[in-house]
Design a protein around this motif. Structure first.
Motif, mmCIF file in Angstrom:
data_model
loop_
_atom_site.group_PDB
_atom_site.id
_atom_site.type_symbol
_atom_site.label_atom_id
_atom_site.label_comp_id
_atom_site.label_asym_id
_atom_site.label_seq_id
_atom_site.Cartn_x
_atom_site.Cartn_y
_atom_site.Cartn_z
ATOM 1 N N SER A 206 0.830 -1.214 0.000
ATOM 2 C CA SER A 206 0.000 0.000 0.000
ATOM 3 C C SER A 206 0.861 1.259 0.000
ATOM 4 O O SER A 206 0.515 2.258 -0.645
ATOM 5 N N TYR A 250 -9.176 -6.912 10.209
ATOM 6 C CA TYR A 250 -8.843 -5.492 10.242
ATOM 7 C C TYR A 250 -7.334 -5.359 10.418
ATOM 8 O O TYR A 250 -6.796 -5.529 11.502
ATOM 9 N N PHE A 253 -3.009 -0.641 8.452
ATOM 10 C CA PHE A 253 -2.309 -0.205 7.247
ATOM 11 C C PHE A 253 -1.575 1.103 7.531
ATOM 12 O O PHE A 253 -2.100 1.964 8.252
ATOM 13 N N SER A 255 -0.365 4.797 7.422
ATOM 14 C CA SER A 255 -1.044 6.038 7.037
ATOM 15 C C SER A 255 0.005 7.057 6.628
ATOM 16 O O SER A 255 1.046 7.202 7.277
ATOM 17 N N TYR A 263 -6.893 1.106 10.607
ATOM 18 C CA TYR A 263 -7.411 -0.219 10.283
ATOM 19 C C TYR A 263 -8.018 -0.228 8.888
ATOM 20 O O TYR A 263 -8.747 0.681 8.503
ATOM 21 N N GLN A 264 -7.723 -1.287 8.144
ATOM 22 C CA GLN A 264 -8.367 -1.501 6.854
ATOM 23 C C GLN A 264 -8.877 -2.936 6.803
ATOM 24 O O GLN A 264 -8.148 -3.881 7.122
ATOM 25 N N GLU A 266 -9.652 -6.353 5.358
ATOM 26 C CA GLU A 266 -9.098 -7.184 4.293
ATOM 27 C C GLU A 266 -9.664 -8.588 4.393
ATOM 28 O O GLU A 266 -9.872 -9.107 5.487
#
Length: 268
Positions: A206, A250, A253, A255, A263-264, A266
């Protein structure tokens, strides 16, 4: 720097004493023992009367449940402050504490942990309400996901400054036991090592994707974004089994602005 959730949690060593105070203090919004009884001592009455002077309270005593009542509330309280703040905003709040509707020793331990992990945040905000202070965490709510006999509770804790935390709990009603993260990983073909390797890969990817048009950014600089998220990524991060059997995680990721990580969600 990203605010640690632990700032808003009481220490484990104080849990038993403070839990007793918490239950007494807001007894009017508890459904005790899963039987619908309401008991209220002098302390609970005093707190209830104090709440009415600073906020409009809406209490739901009946259980919110899935069929066949696998998850129930022991707390569901919401309301708005009577006074507007200086910006003309009337803050509202909603706090819920769910429980698995099961009687096994494993369920009792898991339900106790749910209360332990949520009551500190809610108690701190009840104290803010009583004092007429602004709230940091204005929402503690949950969703339920059922995949056969495996039921997962996803708790979301939200603040006005766009900071969100998640807690996830899973229980196997067929075998009357908690489903651990390691077991959920194995159900979906992951070992602890392969899961962490993939989570690290997605976190790093990312960042590299965000800087792909900036060749002047060095590997050292990229790692300054990647490392904080990697440091807190382990097999204990929030995950649950979706209603289609998928494993939803979660992942922290990196920032690029503001907090060090977010949290992202997935799918693994």
């Amino acid at each position: 720097m990203f605010l640690s959730k632990q700032r808003w949690k009481f220490g484990r060593e104080k849990f038993t004493m403070k839990k007793i105070f918490f239950i007494v203090a807001i007894m009017t919004v508890f459904c005790l023992g899963g039987c619908g009884n309401r008991e209220e001592g002098a302390s609970g009455q005093r707190i209830s009367e104090s709440l009415e002077t600073v906020a409009d309270i809406s209490v739901e005593i009946e259980s919110k449940s899935t069929k066949p009542r696998r998850v129930v509330d022991i707390l569901s309280v919401s309301g708005d402050f009577k006074e507007y703040d200086e910006d003309g905003y009337r803050p509202g709040y909603i706090y819920q504490i769910p429980q698995f509707n099961a009687e096994s020793d494993s369920a009792k331990v898991l339900n106790e942990r749910i209360v332990e992990e949520l009551y500190g945040t809610i108690t701190a905000e009840v104290e803010n309400i009583l004092a007429g202070n602004s709230l940091f965490c204005h929402s503690v709510t949950y969703e339920v996901f059922e995949y056969g006999d495996i039921v997962s509770i996803l708790v979301t804790e939200s603040s006005d400054c766009d900071i969100v935390w998640y807690e996830a709990y899973s229980y196997d009603f067929a075998n009357d036991k908690e489903v651990t993260n390691v077991e959920m990983l194995a159900m979906n073909g992951w070992t602890e090592d392969t899961f962490l390797e993939e989570a690290y890969r997605r976190e790093a990817e990312s960042v590299r994707e965000a800087f792909k048009d900036y060749p002047e950014v060095t590997e050292t600089e990229l790692n300054q974004y990647i490392q904080p998220a990697r440091d807190i990524t382990d097999v204990d991060i929030p995950m649950y089994v979706g209603e289609d059997g998928s494993l939803n995680v979660y992942v922290p990721f990196p920032s690029l602005a503001g907090p060090e990580w977010v949290y992202q969600l997935e799918e693994f």
